[in-house]
Design a protein around this motif. Structure first.
Motif, PDB file in Angstrom:
ATOM      1  N   ILE A  24      -0.955 -21.822   7.211  1.00  0.00           N
ATOM      2  CA  ILE A  24      -0.528 -20.657   6.447  1.00  0.00           C
ATOM      3  C   ILE A  24      -0.530 -19.372   7.290  1.00  0.00           C
ATOM      4  O   ILE A  24      -1.288 -19.251   8.249  1.00  0.00           O
ATOM      5  CB  ILE A  24      -1.492 -20.479   5.238  1.00  0.00           C
ATOM      6  CG1 ILE A  24      -1.003 -19.402   4.283  1.00  0.00           C
ATOM      7  CG2 ILE A  24      -2.898 -20.174   5.702  1.00  0.00           C
ATOM      8  CD1 ILE A  24      -1.832 -19.328   3.005  1.00  0.00           C
ATOM      9  N   GLY A  25       0.339 -18.442   6.925  1.00  0.00           N
ATOM     10  CA  GLY A  25       0.289 -17.094   7.500  1.00  0.00           C
ATOM     11  C   GLY A  25       1.096 -16.970   8.780  1.00  0.00           C
ATOM     12  O   GLY A  25       2.193 -17.518   8.902  1.00  0.00           O
ATOM     13  N   LEU A  26       0.530 -16.266   9.737  1.00  0.00           N
ATOM     14  CA  LEU A  26       1.286 -15.948  10.955  1.00  0.00           C
ATOM     15  C   LEU A  26       1.751 -17.175  11.737  1.00  0.00           C
ATOM     16  O   LEU A  26       2.858 -17.160  12.283  1.00  0.00           O
ATOM     17  CB  LEU A  26       0.464 -15.004  11.840  1.00  0.00           C
ATOM     18  CG  LEU A  26       0.246 -13.617  11.233  1.00  0.00           C
ATOM     19  CD1 LEU A  26      -0.686 -12.776  12.103  1.00  0.00           C
ATOM     20  CD2 LEU A  26       1.577 -12.886  11.052  1.00  0.00           C
ATOM     21  N   PRO A  27       0.959 -18.251  11.834  1.00  0.00           N
ATOM     22  CA  PRO A  27       1.478 -19.431  12.554  1.00  0.00           C
ATOM     23  C   PRO A  27       2.810 -19.918  11.981  1.00  0.00           C
ATOM     24  O   PRO A  27       3.766 -20.183  12.722  1.00  0.00           O
ATOM     25  CB  PRO A  27       0.369 -20.480  12.386  1.00  0.00           C
ATOM     26  CG  PRO A  27      -0.864 -19.685  12.172  1.00  0.00           C
ATOM     27  CD  PRO A  27      -0.446 -18.458  11.422  1.00  0.00           C
ATOM     28  N   SER A  28       2.880 -20.034  10.654  1.00  0.00           N
ATOM     29  CA  SER A  28       4.129 -20.476  10.020  1.00  0.00           C
ATOM     30  C   SER A  28       5.238 -19.453  10.231  1.00  0.00           C
ATOM     31  O   SER A  28       6.394 -19.818  10.505  1.00  0.00           O
ATOM     32  CB  SER A  28       3.919 -20.713   8.522  1.00  0.00           C
ATOM     33  OG  SER A  28       3.413 -22.012   8.288  1.00  0.00           O
ATOM     34  N   GLN A  29       4.913 -18.182  10.116  1.00  0.00           N
ATOM     35  CA  GLN A  29       5.933 -17.144  10.287  1.00  0.00           C
ATOM     36  C   GLN A  29       6.470 -17.136  11.721  1.00  0.00           C
ATOM     37  O   GLN A  29       7.673 -16.962  11.949  1.00  0.00           O
ATOM     38  CB  GLN A  29       5.354 -15.766   9.924  1.00  0.00           C
ATOM     39  CG  GLN A  29       5.108 -15.610   8.440  1.00  0.00           C
ATOM     40  CD  GLN A  29       4.317 -14.365   8.095  1.00  0.00           C
ATOM     41  OE1 GLN A  29       3.312 -14.409   7.406  1.00  0.00           O
ATOM     42  NE2 GLN A  29       4.757 -13.225   8.592  1.00  0.00           N
ATOM     43  N   GLU A  30       5.583 -17.338  12.682  1.00  0.00           N
ATOM     44  CA  GLU A  30       6.024 -17.391  14.080  1.00  0.00           C
ATOM     45  C   GLU A  30       6.882 -18.627  14.330  1.00  0.00           C
ATOM     46  O   GLU A  30       7.919 -18.562  14.995  1.00  0.00           O
ATOM     47  CB  GLU A  30       4.803 -17.377  15.008  1.00  0.00           C
ATOM     48  CG  GLU A  30       4.084 -16.031  15.012  1.00  0.00           C
ATOM     49  CD  GLU A  30       2.877 -15.983  15.942  1.00  0.00           C
ATOM     50  OE1 GLU A  30       2.264 -14.915  16.029  1.00  0.00           O
ATOM     51  OE2 GLU A  30       2.533 -17.015  16.567  1.00  0.00           O
ATOM     52  N   LEU A  31       6.457 -19.761  13.775  1.00  0.00           N
ATOM     53  CA  LEU A  31       7.220 -20.998  13.960  1.00  0.00           C
ATOM     54  C   LEU A  31       8.611 -20.853  13.358  1.00  0.00           C
ATOM     55  O   LEU A  31       9.606 -21.282  13.947  1.00  0.00           O
ATOM     56  CB  LEU A  31       6.461 -22.165  13.313  1.00  0.00           C
ATOM     57  CG  LEU A  31       6.985 -23.564  13.614  1.00  0.00           C
ATOM     58  CD1 LEU A  31       6.917 -23.879  15.106  1.00  0.00           C
ATOM     59  CD2 LEU A  31       6.175 -24.615  12.838  1.00  0.00           C
ATOM     60  N   TYR A  32       8.678 -20.245  12.182  1.00  0.00           N
ATOM     61  CA  TYR A  32       9.977 -20.017  11.534  1.00  0.00           C
ATOM     62  C   TYR A  32      10.878 -19.165  12.422  1.00  0.00           C
ATOM     63  O   TYR A  32      12.058 -19.463  12.605  1.00  0.00           O
ATOM     64  CB  TYR A  32       9.781 -19.333  10.181  1.00  0.00           C
ATOM     65  CG  TYR A  32      11.092 -18.979   9.527  1.00  0.00           C
ATOM     66  CD1 TYR A  32      11.804 -19.920   8.782  1.00  0.00           C
ATOM     67  CD2 TYR A  32      11.649 -17.701   9.677  1.00  0.00           C
ATOM     68  CE1 TYR A  32      13.027 -19.599   8.210  1.00  0.00           C
ATOM     69  CE2 TYR A  32      12.876 -17.377   9.119  1.00  0.00           C
ATOM     70  CZ  TYR A  32      13.553 -18.327   8.383  1.00  0.00           C
ATOM     71  OH  TYR A  32      14.766 -18.013   7.820  1.00  0.00           O
ATOM     72  N   LYS A  33      10.316 -18.102  12.972  1.00  0.00           N
ATOM     73  CA  LYS A  33      11.111 -17.189  13.807  1.00  0.00           C
ATOM     74  C   LYS A  33      11.578 -17.881  15.087  1.00  0.00           C
ATOM     75  O   LYS A  33      12.710 -17.681  15.536  1.00  0.00           O
ATOM     76  CB  LYS A  33      10.277 -15.959  14.173  1.00  0.00           C
ATOM     77  CG  LYS A  33      11.032 -14.948  15.011  1.00  0.00           C
ATOM     78  CD  LYS A  33      10.247 -13.691  15.282  1.00  0.00           C
ATOM     79  CE  LYS A  33      11.100 -12.769  16.168  1.00  0.00           C
ATOM     80  NZ  LYS A  33      10.573 -11.410  16.253  1.00  0.00           N
ATOM     81  N   ILE A  34      10.734 -18.709  15.668  1.00  0.00           N
ATOM     82  CA  ILE A  34      11.054 -19.360  16.948  1.00  0.00           C
ATOM     83  C   ILE A  34      12.170 -20.384  16.777  1.00  0.00           C
ATOM     84  O   ILE A  34      13.129 -20.419  17.531  1.00  0.00           O
ATOM     85  CB  ILE A  34       9.791 -20.024  17.538  1.00  0.00           C
ATOM     86  CG1 ILE A  34       8.812 -18.950  18.016  1.00  0.00           C
ATOM     87  CG2 ILE A  34      10.141 -20.975  18.683  1.00  0.00           C
ATOM     88  CD1 ILE A  34       7.401 -19.469  18.257  1.00  0.00           C
ATOM     89  N   ASN A  35      12.026 -21.257  15.761  1.00  0.00           N
ATOM     90  CA  ASN A  35      12.975 -22.357  15.641  1.00  0.00           C
ATOM     91  C   ASN A  35      12.828 -23.029  14.276  1.00  0.00           C
ATOM     92  O   ASN A  35      12.135 -24.023  14.145  1.00  0.00           O
ATOM     93  CB  ASN A  35      12.709 -23.370  16.766  1.00  0.00           C
ATOM     94  CG  ASN A  35      13.771 -24.443  16.852  1.00  0.00           C
ATOM     95  OD1 ASN A  35      14.828 -24.336  16.226  1.00  0.00           O
ATOM     96  ND2 ASN A  35      13.481 -25.483  17.604  1.00  0.00           N
ATOM     97  N   ASP A  36      13.462 -22.465  13.279  1.00  0.00           N
ATOM     98  CA  ASP A  36      13.349 -23.042  11.933  1.00  0.00           C
ATOM     99  C   ASP A  36      14.026 -24.411  11.881  1.00  0.00           C
ATOM    100  O   ASP A  36      15.148 -24.566  12.355  1.00  0.00           O
ATOM    101  CB  ASP A  36      14.003 -22.104  10.916  1.00  0.00           C
ATOM    102  CG  ASP A  36      13.935 -22.673   9.516  1.00  0.00           C
ATOM    103  OD1 ASP A  36      12.903 -23.285   9.177  1.00  0.00           O
ATOM    104  OD2 ASP A  36      14.922 -22.507   8.759  1.00  0.00           O
ATOM    105  N   ARG A  37      13.306 -25.398  11.354  1.00  0.00           N
ATOM    106  CA  ARG A  37      13.860 -26.748  11.198  1.00  0.00           C
ATOM    107  C   ARG A  37      13.432 -27.301   9.841  1.00  0.00           C
ATOM    108  O   ARG A  37      12.345 -26.982   9.364  1.00  0.00           O
ATOM    109  CB  ARG A  37      13.308 -27.705  12.263  1.00  0.00           C
ATOM    110  CG  ARG A  37      13.508 -27.303  13.711  1.00  0.00           C
ATOM    111  CD  ARG A  37      12.958 -28.415  14.595  1.00  0.00           C
ATOM    112  NE  ARG A  37      12.848 -28.022  15.984  1.00  0.00           N
ATOM    113  CZ  ARG A  37      12.445 -28.855  16.947  1.00  0.00           C
ATOM    114  NH1 ARG A  37      12.114 -30.102  16.666  1.00  0.00           N
ATOM    115  NH2 ARG A  37      12.358 -28.444  18.194  1.00  0.00           N
TER     116      ARG A  37
END
Ligand SMILES: [Mg+2]
Length: 190
Positions: A24-37
């Motif tokens: 939850i939180g920033l890890p998911s937000q960063e992952l989304y920004k880097i490469n949403d799949r």
């Protein structure tokens, strides 16, 4: 040392069609920004439970499952390591991004900065393949875990704390769920 954003970026070289459950939180937000799949499940609630959700999923499907969790998250749900140590199937990998801080709440230090070793806790909890490594070594160890069809793994990637400026994920929970279920091969009737 690299930060979490840099590590998550690097992981895109290794992660292919594995099912990923992200903290939850920033890890998911960063992952989304880097490469949403669509095979990325961004956990929007259930703090501390990414490892448990991933474990349950790996027990139910044949595909490889990777939980991307954090040190603060595993510290608040430490019993997850005992369950993983005793029940995790070979298609499960827990990747703990250990930046020594509660990143999403303002980078307060966690006890992995002091005397607590999640590697030692995981070994003591019965996890059979525990690897602690640097951010730079994480891809090769994750690949090893994915390729090994006979064993589950816990990888602890030691990185530095710090967050990048980031916006909330614009997808709602139903969208994240439904596209992830499609990746698993489940259809949602709603
Ligand atoms: Mg952390």
């Amino acid at each position: 040392m690299m930060n979490r954003f840099e590590l998550l970026n690097l992981l895109q070289d290794t992660i292919q069609d594995e099912l990923v459950v992200c903290n939850i939180g920033l890890p998911s937000q960063e992952l989304y920004k880097i490469n949403d799949r669509p095979n990325y499940f961004y956990m929007l609630g259930s703090m501390g439970l990414a490892s448990s959700i991933g474990l349950g999923l790996s027990l139910a499907v044949d595909k490889n499952v990777i939980s991307i969790d954090g040190d603060g998250s595993v510290l608040m749900n430490m019993n997850t390591l005992a369950t993983i140590g005793n029940r995790a199937p070979s298609n499960y990998t827990l990747l703990i991004v250990d930046n020594g801080s509660y990143g999403s709440t303002g980078d307060q230090k966690t006890f992995t900065n002091e005397r607590t070793s999640l590697k030692d806790v995981a070994i003591g909890a019965g996890c059979p393949n525990v690897i602690e490594c640097s951010g730079e070594e994480t891809n090769e160890n994750l690949q090893k875990a994915i390729d090994d069809k006979n064993n589950s793994y816990v990888i602890i990637s030691k990185i530095k704390s710090g967050n990048v400026p980031i916006k909330p994920i614009p997808l709602n929970a139903v969208t994240i769920r439904d596209r992830f279920r499609k990746e698993i091969g489940l259809v949602t009737y709603l």
